[in-house]
Design a protein around this motif. Structure first.
Motif, mmCIF file in Angstrom:
data_model
loop_
_atom_site.group_PDB
_atom_site.id
_atom_site.type_symbol
_atom_site.label_atom_id
_atom_site.label_comp_id
_atom_site.label_asym_id
_atom_site.label_seq_id
_atom_site.Cartn_x
_atom_site.Cartn_y
_atom_site.Cartn_z
ATOM 1 N N SER A 1 0.811 -1.216 0.000
ATOM 2 C CA SER A 1 0.000 0.000 0.000
ATOM 3 C C SER A 1 0.840 1.261 0.000
ATOM 4 N N HIS B 1 -2.191 -5.743 -3.817
ATOM 5 C CA HIS B 1 -1.636 -4.441 -4.171
ATOM 6 C C HIS B 1 -2.730 -3.387 -4.177
ATOM 7 N N SER C 1 -3.958 -0.214 -5.989
ATOM 8 C CA SER C 1 -3.781 0.489 -7.258
ATOM 9 C C SER C 1 -4.495 1.846 -7.205
ATOM 10 N N LYS D 1 0.844 2.801 -11.445
ATOM 11 C CA LYS D 1 -0.290 1.995 -10.993
ATOM 12 C C LYS D 1 -0.772 1.046 -12.093
ATOM 13 N N LEU E 1 1.481 -1.763 -11.822
ATOM 14 C CA LEU E 1 1.218 -2.553 -10.629
ATOM 15 C C LEU E 1 0.141 -3.600 -10.891
ATOM 16 N N GLU E 2 -0.891 -3.232 -11.634
ATOM 17 C CA GLU E 2 -1.944 -4.204 -11.941
ATOM 18 C C GLU E 2 -1.427 -5.294 -12.879
ATOM 19 N N ALA F 1 0.492 -7.776 -10.751
ATOM 20 C CA ALA F 1 -0.361 -8.749 -10.059
ATOM 21 C C ALA F 1 -0.743 -9.894 -10.977
ATOM 22 N N THR G 1 -5.282 -6.859 -7.121
ATOM 23 C CA THR G 1 -5.176 -5.447 -6.768
ATOM 24 C C THR G 1 -6.527 -4.915 -6.330
ATOM 25 N N SER H 1 -8.335 -7.088 -10.792
ATOM 26 C CA SER H 1 -8.354 -5.721 -10.284
ATOM 27 C C SER H 1 -9.766 -5.454 -9.778
#
Length: 256
Positions: A96, A145, A147, A165, A168-169, A172, A188, A246
């Protein structure tokens, strides 16, 4: 309650939450701890960490705090090792921690780009590299995660933040591909506009804050507690068949 405990209880589990001393991270850490997990908070500021950890302990939770700098690879490695000391190897890792540096696109320099990617994207990657294989070897694990809407749409100067971000997805999904067959899920959470210290700059414009609330279907902006239920779900046995996803927890922001 046995049925619900079997689905959602985190008793006997250990969670590491980066950015766990404030904002969304603090809300998630509190939720996991109250669901039964032993929680290790990782953040830069000792005072905020100690305050959060003390409040959780006062509520009867098991919690320890680790000061860590996630802006460098050596800092991530040191924080990861320190986070295993209180309760052992984690079953759940929540990324986070984040930085919100969003100058206009033409003004993004190397320092903003490098810091944003290091904290928002590289740190979750290296934490996954450290803990994911061990989780897979044990046959159970959860990578979660945090996002942002900027992973999906451009507004309020998305800049390098939105890029991090979006990455980041994708991270994952790659982690899910690598380890889900071994019991390790990776997902996420995608919040809406959350009223946290990370967004203080945007909150200085009441008109913009009101406009963002109007974009939701529930008629208000989010607070960290709004992520609690989804975080417990993704950390718990109930989400064992949910991976690479997500999950929008945004009051309908993304569909309005």
């Amino acid at each position: 309650m046995t049925y619900l405990d079997d689905l959602f209880s985190l008793t006997g589990r250990t969670a590491v939450v980066t950015g766990g001393s404030s904002g969304i991270g603090r809300g998630i850490a509190t939720a996991l701890a109250r669901a039964g997990a032993a929680v290790v908070l990782v953040a830069r500021g000792r005072d905020a960490l100690d305050t959060t950890a003390s409040e959780l302990r006062a509520a009867g939770c098991r919690c320890e705090a680790v000061v860590g700098d996630l802006s460098t690879r050596s800092g991530v490695r040191a924080a990861a090792e320190a986070a295993t000391e209180p309760f052992g190897e984690p079953d759940v890792v929540v990324s986070s921690a984040g930085v919100n540096l969003r100058p206009p696109m033409a003004e993004i320099g190397e320092d903003v780009w490098d810091t944003t990617m290091a904290v928002n994207l590289e740190a979750p990657f290296w934490l996954g590299q450290r803990f994911g294989p061990a989780m897979a070897a044990r046959g159970h694990g959860r990578l979660i995660h945090v996002s942002s809407q900027q992973a999906h749409r451009a507004f309020v100067t998305s800049g390098a933040y939105g890029v991090s971000k979006g990455g980041l997805e994708s991270l994952a999904r790659s982690q899910a591909e690598a380890w889900s067959a071994h019991g390790v899920t990776a997902n996420t959470l995608v919040p809406g506009f959350v009223l946290t210290p990370l967004n203080e700059r945007l909150q200085e414009d009441p008109g913009r804050v009101a406009a963002l609330a109007d974009r939701t279907l529930v008629g208000r902006n989010s607070v960290p507690d709004d992520l609690a239920g989804a975080a417990v779900f993704l950390a718990s046995p109930a989400s064992g068949y949910v991976t690479g996803q997500s999950i929008h927890v945004d009051g309908g922001f993304s569909v309005h």
